[in-house]
Structures are given as C-alpha cells and as structure tokens.
Design an enzyme around this catalytic site. Structure first.
Site, mmCIF file in Angstrom:
data_model
loop_
_atom_site.group_PDB
_atom_site.id
_atom_site.type_symbol
_atom_site.label_atom_id
_atom_site.label_comp_id
_atom_site.label_asym_id
_atom_site.label_seq_id
_atom_site.Cartn_x
_atom_site.Cartn_y
_atom_site.Cartn_z
ATOM 1 N N ARG A 147 0.844 -1.232 -0.140
ATOM 2 C CA ARG A 147 0.091 0.049 0.032
ATOM 3 C C ARG A 147 0.883 1.372 -0.043
ATOM 4 O O ARG A 147 0.636 2.204 -0.725
ATOM 5 C CB ARG A 147 -0.840 0.068 1.215
ATOM 6 C CG ARG A 147 -1.576 1.304 1.209
ATOM 7 C CD ARG A 147 -1.096 2.161 2.340
ATOM 8 N NE ARG A 147 -1.947 3.388 2.526
ATOM 9 C CZ ARG A 147 -1.175 4.627 2.448
ATOM 10 N NH1 ARG A 147 -0.108 4.814 2.051
ATOM 11 N NH2 ARG A 147 -2.199 5.704 2.657
ATOM 12 N N HIS A 176 2.978 6.040 -2.564
ATOM 13 C CA HIS A 176 4.117 6.905 -2.515
ATOM 14 C C HIS A 176 4.980 7.009 -3.392
ATOM 15 O O HIS A 176 5.868 7.885 -3.865
ATOM 16 C CB HIS A 176 4.850 6.861 -1.120
ATOM 17 C CG HIS A 176 3.811 7.483 0.166
ATOM 18 N ND1 HIS A 176 3.237 8.386 0.273
ATOM 19 C CD2 HIS A 176 3.252 6.341 0.936
ATOM 20 C CE1 HIS A 176 2.551 8.399 1.091
ATOM 21 N NE2 HIS A 176 2.232 7.004 1.759
#
Length: 110
Positions: free
Chosen positions: A71, A76
C-alpha cells in the site's frame, strides 16, 4: 473480534470484488483499469493495517506486513510501480488473500 476488525475484512473483500470487476472490463495494459486496480490495492493495504495483529495471526501464512507495505509503495512511489508487479499480485496473490479473508470472517461468525 471487534466490529471494526470485521468491517476492515469486509472492506478487503469489497476491494477484491472491485478488482475482479475492473479486470473483467479490460486488461491491466489499459491505463484506466490499471489505475483502478492500483487504487483498490491501496485500499486493501490500508484495511489490513487496521486489522489487529491478533486477528491476522489466524492466517499466519499470509505476508500481512508485505500487503500493508505494498500500500505504501503504491501510494508513495506510484511512478515506480510496474504493470508486472500489479499483474502478478492480481493473478498470484489475490486468490489466496481472498480465501484467507473468507476464512477469517467465517471464524468470526455473525
């Protein structure tokens, strides 16, 4: 198990169902399908992070921390995410995740 943990497992199931629907509409080479699947993988990781560790130990063979870290990577480092990684996750990893979440939910009862 708390209601919160149950809801997060249901969130994982809902994201898995959405991924199935997206991939039925098209291949991951389609940018919209890829993006939709990537967002649902982020949702799965976020939900897994919210499930207490004592619940996840009911399925010790799954790499829960790797699911959560994916995730973070997808959210990111989205420009570093290859289609091959997402495709392998969808075809190789999600079927077992689905079965594990179903077993955890079955163990909880209503």
């Amino acid at each position: 198990m708390s209601r919160h943990a149950r809801q997060r497992l249901l969130d994982v199931q809902a994201a898995l169902e959405a991924i199935d629907a997206h991939t039925r509409r098209g291949d991951l080479s389609d940018g919209l399908v890829f993006d939709a699947v990537r967002v649902r993988l982020i949702e799965i990781g976020e939900a897994v992070k919210a499930v207490p560790d004592d619940v996840l130990t009911g399925e010790p063979d799954l790499p829960w921390s790797q699911i959560a870290r994916m995730r973070d990577h997808l959210a990111h480092r989205c420009f570093d995410t290859t289609h091959a990684i997402v495709a392998a996750t969808v075809t190789q990893d999600l079927p077992e995740l689905r079965r594990a979440v179903e077993r955890l939910l079955e163990g909880l009862g209503d």
